[in-house]
Enzyme design. Structure first.
Site, short mmCIF file in Angstrom:
data_model
loop_
_atom_site.label_atom_id
_atom_site.label_comp_id
_atom_site.label_asym_id
_atom_site.label_seq_id
_atom_site.Cartn_x
_atom_site.Cartn_y
_atom_site.Cartn_z
N LYS A 133 0.94 -1.34 0.09
CA LYS A 133 0.24 0.11 0.07
C LYS A 133 1.00 1.31 -0.15
O LYS A 133 2.09 1.24 0.59
CB LYS A 133 -0.93 -0.01 1.24
CG LYS A 133 -0.52 0.05 2.53
CD LYS A 133 -1.61 -0.28 3.56
CE LYS A 133 -2.32 0.78 3.92
NZ LYS A 133 -3.11 0.46 5.26
N SER A 208 -8.10 1.15 4.75
CA SER A 208 -7.31 1.83 3.77
C SER A 208 -6.35 1.22 2.84
O SER A 208 -6.01 1.60 1.90
CB SER A 208 -6.34 2.82 4.67
OG SER A 208 -5.36 1.98 5.37
N SER A 232 -8.62 -2.09 8.48
CA SER A 232 -8.07 -1.77 7.13
C SER A 232 -7.29 -2.96 6.28
O SER A 232 -7.08 -2.53 5.13
CB SER A 232 -6.71 -0.35 7.30
OG SER A 232 -7.44 0.66 7.79
#
Length: 534
Positions: A133, A208, A232
């Protein structure tokens, strides 16, 4: 206090009931139907677990070059539809794959010995591509976390967890989109835009680690590294129909990520962990990401689990303030999981009602600020830690179309600055709740819990109607327990279903083993596009 919360909860429910039909109609008119839009999967290599790919590369059945090339081609094909990656290193990745092939071919011909760092034990993912990420550091990549104030920040170091995977032979292809500041469950920001769900482009991918979950599900990489402080890893894994594991805290290093996290976050809430399509990849990934020293904290991680000897519990509904109820298709899938374990192992899965879950949102929020009355950490994060964002001023700028921040980020900046005199009470209550749940699970207990009450919502929908539903995952962060999100096929809208498997602290091997059983029983990941492999 209880009456005030009940009134607010009722008010939120009433607003949702009024808004639902109008919001639904509006989004249908805006987005229309964008299902089944992805190009088909045409290469068999894209449908194999990472561990299988690694073994086939070692035995020279396939080349690392062909694997990396196949995944790069797939990323090029899906990017126009999904908007999933930020930075790429495709050319260096191809060169690394070719070097691996050259060395392994020389070893096979007896011209040289295998390098010490390339043994199967030390490099179990040799030649296998992966993604991270964007909030994780890698030299030369951006590390903005979708925050405009950090748009030009380029990493000069690599996060330890990423470095561990590189040492294990993994080949990094790209970093992926996140929510602004990594504090919302839609991966959208003003720098890189919105990432779309591979099953339906009108839907969110979660956050996220939304880009990471999306690229794995769409067969853009075999696996990705995510991080989870309130769901997340598990929320994107659920919404993209893959496996994701939130580890016991302090097992996988969390350094080299933005925003930086405080010591109490590291101890209780934050976990870096694996995201993949096949359950068999979870444990090998976890061992690599943790590193040899940290993985020793997980006792019996390599000892096979006898599923028939475990004690099982389930919670079918999180009866918490401000939270939506679990929809029918999700409940039906969860019931099939419970029935499978009861029938196969001749055991009883106990249904639980934990009264403290009523205050799940308050428990997680109090743990996030470590019992303080308020915090402005996120407001500081949004300004690259050089000043504090004035949430009210920024909200006005948003209405005037002059703000570079997303509405959820502005809302959180406002909420976190409001003092809550009850935080200390709920902070103590969270620790008592942990003792209660830990005592219940012990060393041999597994809890089934919904990952999210509904299938992946339409873009922007969470800010209106699902604001607090992240707490189905977030409460497990507040308790510091390991949890594996498992896909359970698709619902009537052809969107992923899923369930969490939760173990006692330090007993990650239990939900990982249960995940493999669920995959065999329920089918696991379902490709979001057609497969036309020759």
């Amino acid at each position: 206090m209880a009456k005030s919360i009940q009134f607010l909860s009722f008010l939120v429910w009433l607003i949702r009931c009024f808004l639902y039909p109008w919001v639904y109609l509006g989004f249908r008119l805006i987005y229309g139907n964008q299902k089944f839009r992805l190009p088909p999967i045409t290469n068999q290599l894209l449908l194999q677990p990472a561990t299988v790919i690694a073994k086939r590369i070692r035995t020279r059945e396939i080349t690392a070059y062909n694997v990396v090339r196949a995944y790069i081609d797939r990323i090029h094909a899906i990017q126009p539809y999904l908007n999933v990656y930020v930075d790429e290193r495709f050319s260096p990745a191809i060169a690394e794959a070719q070097e691996i092939d050259r060395v392994l071919d020389s070893v096979l011909r007896g011209q040289r010995s295998l390098p010490d760092g390339w043994t199967e034990e030390r490099a179990p993912f040799l030649g296998v591509p992966f993604a991270i990420k964007e909030s994780m550091e890698f030299v030369g990549f951006h590390n903005s976390t979708g925050i405009v104030a950090r748009k030009d920040y380029i990493c000069t170091r690599t996060a330890t967890s990423v470095e561990n995977m590189l040492k294990a032979g993994g080949i990094l292809l790209c970093n992926t989109n996140v929510s602004e500041g990594c504090m919302w469950f839609e991966s959208r920001n003003s720098l890189y835009g919105t990432t779309n769900n591979p099953y339906d482009l009108t839907r969110i991918v979660g956050g996220s680690s939304g880009g990471a979950g999306c690229i794995v599900s769409a067969a853009g990489v075999p696996f990705a590294i995510g991080a989870d402080i309130g769901g997340s890893i598990r929320l994107p894994s659920f919404m993209n129909g893959i496996f994701g594991h939130k580890t016991t805290p302090n097992i996988v290093p969390n350094d080299g990520q933005y925003p930086p996290h405080k010591e109490f976050h590291q101890k209780y809430l934050l976990s870096t962990g694996p995201m993949c399509r096949y359950a068999c990849d979870l444990q090998p990934m976890l061992k690599v990401l943790a590193g040899s020293q940290n993985i020793e904290r997980l006792l019996h991680i390599d000892i096979p689990v006898n599923l028939s000897k475990l004690r099982y519990f389930y919670i079918d509904e999180l009866d918490a303030y401000f939270v939506n109820k679990v929809e029918h298709d999700q409940k039906a899938a969860h019931r099939r999981v419970v029935e499978h374990f009861e029938n196969k192992f001749k055991i009883h899965v106990t249904r639980l009602r934990l009264t403290r879950l009523r205050h799940a949102v308050s428990l997680w929020s109090a743990m996030m600020v470590d019992g303080q009355l308020s915090s402005r950490d996120f407001s500081l994060t949004l300004c690259d830690r050089t000043s504090y964002l004035n949430g009210y001023h920024e909200l006005l700028r948003k209405f005037l179309f002059r703000s570079t921040h997303t509405l959820p980020a502005i809302g959180l900046a406002i909420l976190e600055a409001i003092p809550n005199k009850h935080n200390k009470h709920f902070h103590k209550l969270a620790h008592k709740f942990f003792d209660e749940v830990q005592s219940l699970l012990g060393d041999d207990g597994v809890l089934f819990l919904p990952t999210f009450p509904v299938s992946a919502p339409v873009h922007a929908w969470p800010a209106v109607l699902n604001t607090f539903d992240y707490i189905y995952c977030g409460i497990i962060n507040a308790l510091g327990l390991p949890s594996t999100q498992c896909p359970l096929g698709l619902d009537r809208q052809h969107l992923p279903l899923g369930i969490q498997c939760i173990g006692g602290r330090g007993r990650d091997q239990l939900p990982l083993a249960v995940a493999q059983e669920i995959e065999q029983a329920m089918g696991g990941w379902v490709p979001p596009s057609l497969t036309s492999v020759v």
